[in-house]
Design a protein around this motif. Structure first.
Motif, PDB file in Angstrom:
ATOM      1  N   LYS A  64      15.480 -22.900 -17.409  1.00  0.00           N
ATOM      2  CA  LYS A  64      16.938 -23.040 -17.547  1.00  0.00           C
ATOM      3  C   LYS A  64      17.612 -22.791 -16.208  1.00  0.00           C
ATOM      4  O   LYS A  64      18.517 -21.979 -16.093  1.00  0.00           O
ATOM      5  CB  LYS A  64      17.464 -22.070 -18.602  1.00  0.00           C
ATOM      6  N   ALA A 112      21.423 -22.544 -15.777  1.00  0.00           N
ATOM      7  CA  ALA A 112      22.094 -21.331 -16.256  1.00  0.00           C
ATOM      8  C   ALA A 112      22.114 -20.230 -15.197  1.00  0.00           C
ATOM      9  O   ALA A 112      22.972 -19.353 -15.228  1.00  0.00           O
ATOM     10  CB  ALA A 112      21.399 -20.819 -17.521  1.00  0.00           C
ATOM     11  N   ASP A 145      20.482 -15.672 -22.909  1.00  0.00           N
ATOM     12  CA  ASP A 145      21.092 -16.079 -24.175  1.00  0.00           C
ATOM     13  C   ASP A 145      21.376 -14.881 -25.077  1.00  0.00           C
ATOM     14  O   ASP A 145      22.418 -14.818 -25.724  1.00  0.00           O
ATOM     15  CB  ASP A 145      20.199 -17.073 -24.922  1.00  0.00           C
TER      16      ASP A 145
END
Length: 66
Positions: free
Chosen positions: A56, A59, A23
């Motif tokens: 995640k 991702a 991120d």
């Protein structure tokens, strides 16, 4: 007006971030920290990567498959 981090940088201290994440890279947050908060390096460890990938997984799926 200088910040404490700028003062430390001027004294030769390299500010490192111990919190790399996908991120931070994708959103440009890491670049912002380099530009505005005197961050000069990043470190991480296998446990952080394991946590990121397990929490995640979507991702990272395409990269892991490749």
């Amino acid at each position: 007006m200088t910040t404490c981090l700028e003062d430390l940088t001027d004294l030769g201290v390299s500010i490192w971030l111990d919190d790399l994440s996908r991120d931070r890279l994708v959103t440009g947050n890491l670049a912002d920290l380099v530009r505005t908060s005197c961050v000069r390096g990043v470190t991480t460890n296998p446990a952080i990567f394991q946590k990121a990938i397990s929490e995640k997984a979507d991702a990272y799926a395409a990269d892991l498959a490749r």
